[in-house]
Design a protein around this motif. Structure first.
Motif, PDB file in Angstrom:
ATOM      1  N   VAL A 163       0.883  -1.254   0.181  1.00  0.00           N
ATOM      2  CA  VAL A 163       0.066   0.004   0.066  1.00  0.00           C
ATOM      3  C   VAL A 163       0.967   1.196   0.031  1.00  0.00           C
ATOM      4  O   VAL A 163       0.795   2.162  -0.627  1.00  0.00           O
ATOM      5  CB  VAL A 163      -0.817  -0.245   1.155  1.00  0.00           C
ATOM      6  CG1 VAL A 163      -1.710   1.292   1.313  1.00  0.00           C
ATOM      7  CG2 VAL A 163      -2.031  -1.199   1.004  1.00  0.00           C
ATOM      8  N   ARG A 164       1.910   1.132   0.766  1.00  0.00           N
ATOM      9  CA  ARG A 164       2.796   2.454   0.939  1.00  0.00           C
ATOM     10  C   ARG A 164       3.497   2.517  -0.621  1.00  0.00           C
ATOM     11  O   ARG A 164       3.794   3.699  -1.145  1.00  0.00           O
ATOM     12  CB  ARG A 164       4.041   2.273   1.991  1.00  0.00           C
ATOM     13  CG  ARG A 164       3.340   2.418   3.367  1.00  0.00           C
ATOM     14  CD  ARG A 164       3.157   3.800   3.430  1.00  0.00           C
ATOM     15  NE  ARG A 164       2.944   4.282   4.925  1.00  0.00           N
ATOM     16  CZ  ARG A 164       2.259   5.200   5.324  1.00  0.00           C
ATOM     17  NH1 ARG A 164       2.033   6.151   4.808  1.00  0.00           N
ATOM     18  NH2 ARG A 164       2.284   5.247   6.638  1.00  0.00           N
ATOM     19  N   GLU A 165       3.877   1.589  -1.358  1.00  0.00           N
ATOM     20  CA  GLU A 165       4.043   1.723  -2.671  1.00  0.00           C
ATOM     21  C   GLU A 165       3.275   2.521  -3.654  1.00  0.00           C
ATOM     22  O   GLU A 165       3.780   3.415  -4.399  1.00  0.00           O
ATOM     23  CB  GLU A 165       4.622   0.390  -3.244  1.00  0.00           C
ATOM     24  CG  GLU A 165       5.227   0.317  -4.608  1.00  0.00           C
ATOM     25  CD  GLU A 165       5.165  -1.114  -5.356  1.00  0.00           C
ATOM     26  OE1 GLU A 165       4.811  -1.048  -6.506  1.00  0.00           O
ATOM     27  OE2 GLU A 165       5.436  -2.229  -4.445  1.00  0.00           O
ATOM     28  N   TYR A 166       1.986   1.997  -3.438  1.00  0.00           N
ATOM     29  CA  TYR A 166       1.001   2.984  -4.296  1.00  0.00           C
ATOM     30  C   TYR A 166       0.816   4.159  -3.974  1.00  0.00           C
ATOM     31  O   TYR A 166       0.547   5.074  -4.545  1.00  0.00           O
ATOM     32  CB  TYR A 166      -0.313   2.123  -4.414  1.00  0.00           C
ATOM     33  CG  TYR A 166      -0.110   0.850  -5.376  1.00  0.00           C
ATOM     34  CD1 TYR A 166      -0.597   1.121  -6.712  1.00  0.00           C
ATOM     35  CD2 TYR A 166       0.186  -0.375  -5.051  1.00  0.00           C
ATOM     36  CE1 TYR A 166      -0.422   0.250  -7.717  1.00  0.00           C
ATOM     37  CE2 TYR A 166       0.461  -1.247  -6.177  1.00  0.00           C
ATOM     38  CZ  TYR A 166       0.050  -0.999  -7.403  1.00  0.00           C
ATOM     39  OH  TYR A 166       0.106  -1.903  -8.149  1.00  0.00           O
ATOM     40  N   GLU A 167       0.848   4.553  -2.689  1.00  0.00           N
ATOM     41  CA  GLU A 167       0.653   5.599  -2.083  1.00  0.00           C
ATOM     42  C   GLU A 167       1.828   6.922  -2.548  1.00  0.00           C
ATOM     43  O   GLU A 167       1.387   7.761  -2.998  1.00  0.00           O
ATOM     44  CB  GLU A 167       0.774   5.623  -0.416  1.00  0.00           C
ATOM     45  CG  GLU A 167       0.756   7.187   0.227  1.00  0.00           C
ATOM     46  CD  GLU A 167       0.771   7.203   1.503  1.00  0.00           C
ATOM     47  OE1 GLU A 167       0.238   7.825   2.312  1.00  0.00           O
ATOM     48  OE2 GLU A 167       1.918   6.255   1.857  1.00  0.00           O
ATOM     49  N   GLU A 168       3.071   6.377  -2.555  1.00  0.00           N
ATOM     50  CA  GLU A 168       4.332   7.046  -2.907  1.00  0.00           C
ATOM     51  C   GLU A 168       4.117   7.286  -4.547  1.00  0.00           C
ATOM     52  O   GLU A 168       4.404   8.244  -4.933  1.00  0.00           O
ATOM     53  CB  GLU A 168       5.618   6.411  -2.732  1.00  0.00           C
ATOM     54  CG  GLU A 168       5.828   6.461  -1.309  1.00  0.00           C
ATOM     55  CD  GLU A 168       6.912   5.352  -0.969  1.00  0.00           C
ATOM     56  OE1 GLU A 168       7.738   5.002  -1.775  1.00  0.00           O
ATOM     57  OE2 GLU A 168       7.103   5.318   0.301  1.00  0.00           O
ATOM     58  N   ARG A 169       3.628   6.082  -5.204  1.00  0.00           N
ATOM     59  CA  ARG A 169       3.412   6.200  -6.721  1.00  0.00           C
ATOM     60  C   ARG A 169       2.351   7.486  -6.933  1.00  0.00           C
ATOM     61  O   ARG A 169       2.523   8.152  -7.708  1.00  0.00           O
ATOM     62  CB  ARG A 169       2.763   4.914  -7.220  1.00  0.00           C
ATOM     63  CG  ARG A 169       2.775   5.322  -9.000  1.00  0.00           C
ATOM     64  CD  ARG A 169       2.048   3.812  -9.326  1.00  0.00           C
ATOM     65  NE  ARG A 169       2.845   2.614  -8.902  1.00  0.00           N
ATOM     66  CZ  ARG A 169       2.572   1.439  -9.309  1.00  0.00           C
ATOM     67  NH1 ARG A 169       1.460   1.143  -9.968  1.00  0.00           N
ATOM     68  NH2 ARG A 169       3.376   0.424  -9.006  1.00  0.00           N
TER      69      ARG A 169
END
Length: 196
Positions: A163-169
């Motif tokens: 989820v953090r990866e998608y948040e940063e994206r």
């Protein structure tokens, strides 16, 4: 907010109670989405008086959950706010050593759950207005697994990282001006033991 802490861990009952107030949690969530806002802007979102919102923002600031932000306009009378970190985390082990702390943690957890459930209920009520693309993309799932506490911890960490990866994206795309078709998206997960 690249120089801020990823998550601020709440370890004391006073801070937990500060954020576990229904209106304060709404304000914190709205401010997290907006990144910076004034009390007046937030009051419009939560449909409350500006003076009441200002009071609750000051309470969140007293506990280090939000902080003043650089002014975003020429109006020097406006006070801008921003989250003090990219999120907060609350862990059971920080509140399990005394009954009153455990009770505060349980009450806060129930409030957070009810507010998340209300967000999903609102989506269900408004589903027809989102159109086919968003309705196809949205998800409601339940998996019933047999895991150890260690496996559940690992699963939670891996989901959190994804989820953090998608948040940063998403944040990088918005910062680059790529806002076409982007909406705020809530991802709620719960992993807990139960017996039948």
């Amino acid at each position: 907010m690249a120089d801020r802490k990823r998550d601020s861990r709440i370890k004391d009952v006073g801070t937990l109670k500060a954020i576990a107030h229904p209106l304060r949690m709404q304000l914190y969530r709205a401010l997290t989405i907006a990144r910076t806002a004034t009390a007046s802007q937030l009051a419009d979102q939560v449909d409350e008086a500006v003076s009441l919102v200002s009071y609750h923002l000051r309470k969140l600031a007293e506990h280090g959950l939000i902080e003043e932000a650089a002014p975003q306009s020429a109006d020097g009378r406006e006070r801008w706010w921003q989250p003090a970190s990219d999120g907060v985390s609350i862990h059971d082990e920080d509140f399990s050593d005394a009954p009153e702390k455990a009770a505060a943690h349980t009450a806060a957890s129930r409030l957070f759950f009810e507010q998340r459930a209300d967000m999903y209920r609102r989506f269900l009520d408004e589903r027809a207005h989102w159109g086919p693309a968003w309705n196809t993309a949205s998800d409601s799932s339940e998996w019933l697994l047999k895991l150890t506490p260690q496996e559940l911890s690992e699963l939670s960490r891996r989901m959190y990282d994804l989820v953090r990866e998608y948040e940063e994206r998403g944040r990088a795309a918005v910062a680059a001006g790529d806002t076409e078709g982007r909406e705020n998206v809530a991802v709620h997960t719960y992993g807990f033991p139960f017996r039948v």
